[in-house]
Design a protein around this motif. Structure first.
Motif, PDB file in Angstrom:
ATOM      1  N   GLY A 149       0.834  -1.272  -0.069  1.00  0.00           N
ATOM      2  CA  GLY A 149       0.206   0.076   0.120  1.00  0.00           C
ATOM      3  C   GLY A 149       0.980   1.169   0.099  1.00  0.00           C
ATOM      4  O   GLY A 149       0.503   2.080  -0.874  1.00  0.00           O
ATOM      5  N   LEU A 150       2.094   1.241   0.867  1.00  0.00           N
ATOM      6  CA  LEU A 150       2.904   2.399   1.044  1.00  0.00           C
ATOM      7  C   LEU A 150       3.433   2.322  -0.347  1.00  0.00           C
ATOM      8  O   LEU A 150       3.894   3.722  -0.695  1.00  0.00           O
ATOM      9  N   SER A 151       3.855   1.579  -1.169  1.00  0.00           N
ATOM     10  CA  SER A 151       4.542   1.491  -2.171  1.00  0.00           C
ATOM     11  C   SER A 151       3.532   2.349  -3.456  1.00  0.00           C
ATOM     12  O   SER A 151       4.117   3.180  -4.002  1.00  0.00           O
ATOM     13  N   ILE A 152       2.256   1.708  -3.340  1.00  0.00           N
ATOM     14  CA  ILE A 152       1.382   2.663  -4.413  1.00  0.00           C
ATOM     15  C   ILE A 152       1.393   4.007  -4.224  1.00  0.00           C
ATOM     16  O   ILE A 152       1.199   4.727  -5.112  1.00  0.00           O
ATOM     17  N   LEU A 153       1.132   4.206  -2.616  1.00  0.00           N
ATOM     18  CA  LEU A 153       1.212   5.670  -2.230  1.00  0.00           C
ATOM     19  C   LEU A 153       2.165   6.472  -2.600  1.00  0.00           C
ATOM     20  O   LEU A 153       1.937   7.713  -3.316  1.00  0.00           O
ATOM     21  N   MET A 155       4.317   5.735  -5.033  1.00  0.00           N
ATOM     22  CA  MET A 155       4.533   6.131  -6.355  1.00  0.00           C
ATOM     23  C   MET A 155       3.805   7.184  -7.103  1.00  0.00           C
ATOM     24  O   MET A 155       4.239   7.871  -7.835  1.00  0.00           O
ATOM     25  N   ASN A 156       2.281   7.331  -6.545  1.00  0.00           N
ATOM     26  CA  ASN A 156       1.685   8.141  -7.044  1.00  0.00           C
ATOM     27  C   ASN A 156       1.653   9.319  -6.510  1.00  0.00           C
ATOM     28  O   ASN A 156       1.665  10.397  -7.187  1.00  0.00           O
ATOM     29  N   ARG A 167       4.650  10.884  -8.663  1.00  0.00           N
ATOM     30  CA  ARG A 167       3.843  11.284 -10.085  1.00  0.00           C
ATOM     31  C   ARG A 167       3.205  12.627  -9.890  1.00  0.00           C
ATOM     32  O   ARG A 167       3.195  13.262 -11.059  1.00  0.00           O
ATOM     33  N   LEU A 168       2.607  12.777  -8.984  1.00  0.00           N
ATOM     34  CA  LEU A 168       2.032  13.925  -8.716  1.00  0.00           C
ATOM     35  C   LEU A 168       3.050  15.213  -8.556  1.00  0.00           C
ATOM     36  O   LEU A 168       2.821  16.227  -9.084  1.00  0.00           O
ATOM     37  N   PHE A 220       9.697   0.240  -8.925  1.00  0.00           N
ATOM     38  CA  PHE A 220       9.036  -0.982  -8.977  1.00  0.00           C
ATOM     39  C   PHE A 220       9.682  -2.292  -9.470  1.00  0.00           C
ATOM     40  O   PHE A 220      10.220  -3.255  -8.639  1.00  0.00           O
ATOM     41  N   LEU A 260      -3.529   7.304  -5.274  1.00  0.00           N
ATOM     42  CA  LEU A 260      -2.685   7.764  -3.999  1.00  0.00           C
ATOM     43  C   LEU A 260      -3.673   7.482  -2.826  1.00  0.00           C
ATOM     44  O   LEU A 260      -3.299   6.713  -1.907  1.00  0.00           O
ATOM     45  N   GLY A 317      -3.700   3.533  -2.569  1.00  0.00           N
ATOM     46  CA  GLY A 317      -2.659   2.967  -1.572  1.00  0.00           C
ATOM     47  C   GLY A 317      -2.839   3.378  -0.040  1.00  0.00           C
ATOM     48  O   GLY A 317      -2.535   2.664   0.776  1.00  0.00           O
ATOM     49  N   VAL A 329      -5.428   1.229   1.701  1.00  0.00           N
ATOM     50  CA  VAL A 329      -4.708  -0.210   2.007  1.00  0.00           C
ATOM     51  C   VAL A 329      -3.955  -0.092   3.313  1.00  0.00           C
ATOM     52  O   VAL A 329      -4.077  -1.004   4.198  1.00  0.00           O
ATOM     53  N   VAL A 330      -3.183   0.950   3.376  1.00  0.00           N
ATOM     54  CA  VAL A 330      -2.208   1.039   4.637  1.00  0.00           C
ATOM     55  C   VAL A 330      -3.406   1.270   5.620  1.00  0.00           C
ATOM     56  O   VAL A 330      -3.153   0.800   6.957  1.00  0.00           O
TER      57      VAL A 330
END
Lengths: 294, 308, 261
Positions: free
Chosen positions: A106-110, A112-113, A116-117, A223, B276, B279, B282-283
């Motif tokens: 989840g942190l990884s997705i957070l 990454m995005n 991107r922003l 990634f 965002l 993610g 999920v956390v």
């Protein structure tokens, strides 16, 4: 292929291997101390890379060593904060390990995005930190590669010294081996754990600056690189510091030579096939070899 | 809980009449397919305790397998089960790695999934490479093409329900008990005469076949396949579904699949921020709901003295 | 009469350490055979070799005359050698009944397909397994605990549950590794009676135990190991009078342990 060209490939493999090694070290340190497969490690690297680049934007004449430091600081602070804000809470609440590992995803997705922003979705070129080429006889080697390999080794040696000679380093080793006993002899578990994450993050940050200067910085860069480094850490034997270093460099060499001699489209597959083959013979990775020998 | 399954089934069956919106039905079909995929991993992880990060590979084998078979003229009703069987068989390649434990198993399956992804991306003669496969036939039953989104939805939802019930039966049988025992203590299982490697491998094959079924349905639902849908992210996504649903809970896996498919859609309103937020969600769920979604009611009801 | 179990020249080395050195032992059918010795004598290692947890470095094992040396642990379990563990290995997230049912797994046949279809044969088999598992729980005195998760049982009950799981299939040979460890005196007496009933039910027992009163009460024969070597075999009374045995125990601080019993 001439010997000189082979050597060039080898230097390239070692340089990219150093990036994997630094990341793999972080995986190994974290899994040894906490049991967590830290899937966000690649994203910590990416943030380190972005921050190094931003430092260069702010001060274009910045010395490469300071760019590296900026990346390491960013990675270290980020990983330390993740431990303090998320993983520590999860551990205290005794949630199953699988949930903590999902939180790392989840942190990884957070991250990454968020990147991107913050930095946009286009690959960003690092200015050349070094120019020209080192010529030894017929051999032309890019200074970037030498810089990366040299710094990579220097950081790994520094880490070894830190872990084996300094008090905080020894405390981290102790909590990794036996957290209960370590607490009994007065080691602060929370602090050492946060320290472990911060050091692992700094290694990742350094890897990010190196990889960025070699190619470019990109919000998705962490990634696949992170995955490969995890594979390298497994190859070396999860939890083994020396194994992680060796695994990373081996993986870099195999991948680079595989791309040149076998197929560049399947360059990632070669490493994976080898990984599966090695695990079948040595279910604990290369570090299992030493245990078996004993 | 006794009424949970029939009520959910009824609600799922009535959904198209209640909300006859093509896009919504399309989404709910995706949820049903994702639920099958999640149930496959839930069985592997929750019952036999093996963590696979390679479910995308089996999903891909099922998807491309069914697309290619129907492309070659095989009817849908034969191609889909065949593709699932084929996905199960493809996992036999990985049988030697089932003796690995924990992260080592995870990373070996991950390696396999990356190899499968590269094959999909590079073998243009078979998979269309990066361009993908287009014009995959619609699902068909009894020679009739299903053109109505509601019919496709019913088909996928019914199959999801079948998979759910089948895996529940399996978990609650001699075989499931053995797998469950192995998850808890391999030494004790061996000392009780269980063929540990065989049972673990069987779980692997079953899980792969279920993932293959999901992939086959996906192919005929979306009717276009490209490598991006079968990258490592897909494997991670499945793991997220299972974990946010609560490892060990089949109903949770379905709930988790719904969240993972629907949440980013609902979050389209926030545009660039949606992943965002996803993610973060999920956390957050990991931080505040210890047993995943399946554990949330308990976590809310929980009284301090109720815990030992 | 052929011995039920015959161990010949069993050796086991761990690296340079010799844990077992050419141990011979014969276990007669229908007996409780004690295996004792001072700490570090190699009792548990010997038990592990018999159970097939790891292969011996040398020597051979025969069960009812048939060579089983090369068989893995699970295969030996299916042949009728079951065991308990010194440090309790239950399936904590399963009920006591299901724990015992795992012991009966090898007697069942239903596989994946019949579980999916719930054929009559499969349902009959499930009922049979559960009935026999309940019987095994009843045998050890845990009938009232069938529905409880193994992890939530009291310590003494967990010890009994492990015996129920191992005894449920009525094995030829039951290996008990310190079953009395951690039990209070009342529980130890009940355990002694249970072991005697297991023998009456036709199962041969090898018992590794530190509690001498349990060993002396229930064992028909006793083998003493010392430093990985066979020291003496005989009746409990004969063993107690054997000067070599007394010396071996006197030589260690195990004296205090023996006196405490």
């Amino acid at each position: 292929m001439s010997g000189a060209a082979l050597l060039e490939v080898a230097v390239g493999g070692i340089a990219i291997g150093c990036v994997y090694s630094l990341l793999a070290l972080g995986y190994s340190m974290i899994i040894r101390a906490s049991g967590i497969i830290h899937f966000a490690q690649g994203e910590v690297m990416m943030i380190g890379s972005m921050c190094g680049l931003s430092a260069l934007w702010l001060a274009p004449a910045l010395h490469p060593a300071l760019v590296l430091l900026a990346g390491m600081a960013a990675g270290g602070v980020l990983a330390g904060a993740m431990e303090l804000l998320v993983y520590r809470t999860l551990r205290r609440r005794r949630v199953p390990l699988m949930n903590i590992i999902t939180a790392t995803v989840g942190l990884s997705i957070l991250l990454m995005n968020a990147a991107r922003l913050g930095w946009g979705s286009e690959p960003l070129r690092y200015p050349d930190l070094f120019s020209g080429a080192v010529e030894i006889g017929q051999l032309r080697i890019s200074p970037q590669l030498l810089w990366i390999a040299g710094t990579g080794f220097a950081i790994m040696i520094a880490l070894q010294l830190f872990l084996s000679k300094t008090r905080p380093g020894l405390a981290m080793q102790a909590i990794a081996q036996d957290p209960d006993a370590a607490q009994l002899i007065g080691i602060n578990l929370s602090r050492s754990m946060a320290g472990t994450f911060a050091v692992a993050g700094a290694m990742a940050g350094a890897a990010g600056v190196m990889l960025g200067s070699l190619f470019f910085s990109f919000f998705e860069m962490g990634f696949i690189t992170g995955l490969k480094a995890f594979v390298a850490a497994t190859l070396g034997g999860l939890g083994s510091i020396g194994g992680a270093m060796l695994g990373g460099i081996l993986f870099g060499l195999i991948e680079t030579f595989g791309a040149v001699f076998v197929s560049s489209a399947y360059k990632d597959a070669i490493g994976m096939l080898l990984l599966i083959a090695i695990l079948l013979v040595l279910p604990q990775g290369l570090a299992g070899l030493r245990k078996r020998g004993r | 809980m006794r009424w949970g399954t029939p009520v959910t089934l009824l609600a799922a069956a009535l959904l198209p009449s209640a909300l006859p919106d093509a896009f919504l039905l399309h989404l709910m079909t995706s949820v049903a397919i994702a639920a099958i995929l999640a149930l496959g991993l839930q069985f592997l992880l929750g019952v036999s305790g093996q963590l696979s990060l390679g479910q995308a590979a089996f999903y891909g084998v099922g998807a491309y397998g069914s697309a290619l078979m129907t492309g070659a003229g095989l009817p849908f009703a034969a191609a889909v089960p065949l593709a699932a069987v084929f996905a199960g068989l493809s996992s036999l390649v990985l049988i030697p790695v089932t003796r690995l434990r924990g992260p080592y198993l995870a990373v070996a399956t991950l390696g396999f999934s990356i190899i499968a992804y590269l094959v999909i991306k590079n073998e243009e003669w078979l998979t269309g490479g990066s361009l993908g496969l287009m014009g995959i036939s619609r699902p068909a039953l009894f020679g009739e093409r299903l053109r109505d989104p509601a019919h496709v939805y019913w088909l996928c939802a019914a199959l999801a329900a079948l998979v759910y019930l089948g895996l529940r039966r399996l978990a609650d049988s001699r075989f499931g008990r053995a797998a469950h025992a192995i998850r808890q203590d391999e030494d004790a299982a061996r000392a009780s005469g269980l063929r540990v490697t065989l049972i673990k491998s069987q779980c692997f094959v079953i899980s792969a076949a279920v993932s293959g079924l999901a992939g086959a349905l996906f192919a005929h639902h979306i009717r276009y396949l490209g490598p991006a849908d079968f990258s490592f992210w897909k494997s991670v996504e499945v793991l997220i579904m299972v974990v946010i649903g609560g490892v060990g809970s089949a109903a949770g896996a379905i709930l988790g699949a719904a969240v993972v498919v629907l949440l980013p859609e609902w979050l389209r309103a926030v545009g660039d921020y949606r992943l965002l937020v996803f993610g973060g969600a999920v956390v957050g769920l990991m931080l505040f709901g210890s047993g995943g979604l399946a554990g949330l009611p308990g976590a809310l009801r929980r009284r301090p003295e109720a815990r030992p | 009469m052929t011995p039920l179990l015959e161990a010949r020249g069993i050796a086991r080395r761990f690296g340079g350490l010799v844990a077992l050195d050419a141990v011979d032992m014969q276990v007669a059918p229908g007996t409780v055979h004690g295996l004792i010795g001072p700490n570090g004598a190699g009792k548990t290692t010997f038990l592990n070799v018999i159970a097939g947890a790891f292969p011996p470095s040398g020597g051979s094992l025969r069960l009812e005359g048939g060579d089983i040396t090369a068989l893995a642990g699970d295969a030996r379990a299916r042949l009728g050698i079951r065991r308990t563990f010194q440090n309790l290995k239950l399936f904590p997230e399963m009920t006591a009944l299901h724990n015992a049912a795992i012991g009966l797994h090898a007697d069942g046949r239903a596989g994946v397909l019949s579980a999916l279809l719930r054929l009559p044969a499969q349902r009959r088999e499930e009922r049979e397994i559960m009935a026999r598992a309940a019987e095994a729980l009843d045998f050890v005195g845990l009938a009232g605990q069938a529905g409880r998760l193994a992890g939530t049982l009291a310590y003494g009950h967990r010890r009994l549950l492990e015996i129920a799981r191992a005894f449920a299939p009525r094995p030829k040979l039951l290996l008990l590794d310190e079953p009395a460890a951690g039990l209070n005196p009342t529980e130890a007496v009940a355990l002694t009676a249970l072991i005697a009933r297991i023998r009456e039910a036709g199962t041969t027992v090898i018992l590794v135990e530190h509690h001498m009163d349990v060993v002396m009460t229930v064992c028909d024969r006793v083998t003493v190991l010392n430093y990985g070597k066979h020291l003496s075999t005989g009746t409990p009374a004969g063993i107690q009078a054997d000067p070599r045995v007394i010396e071996a125990y006197l030589g260690q601080d195990a004296l205090a342990e023996a006196l405490a019993c």
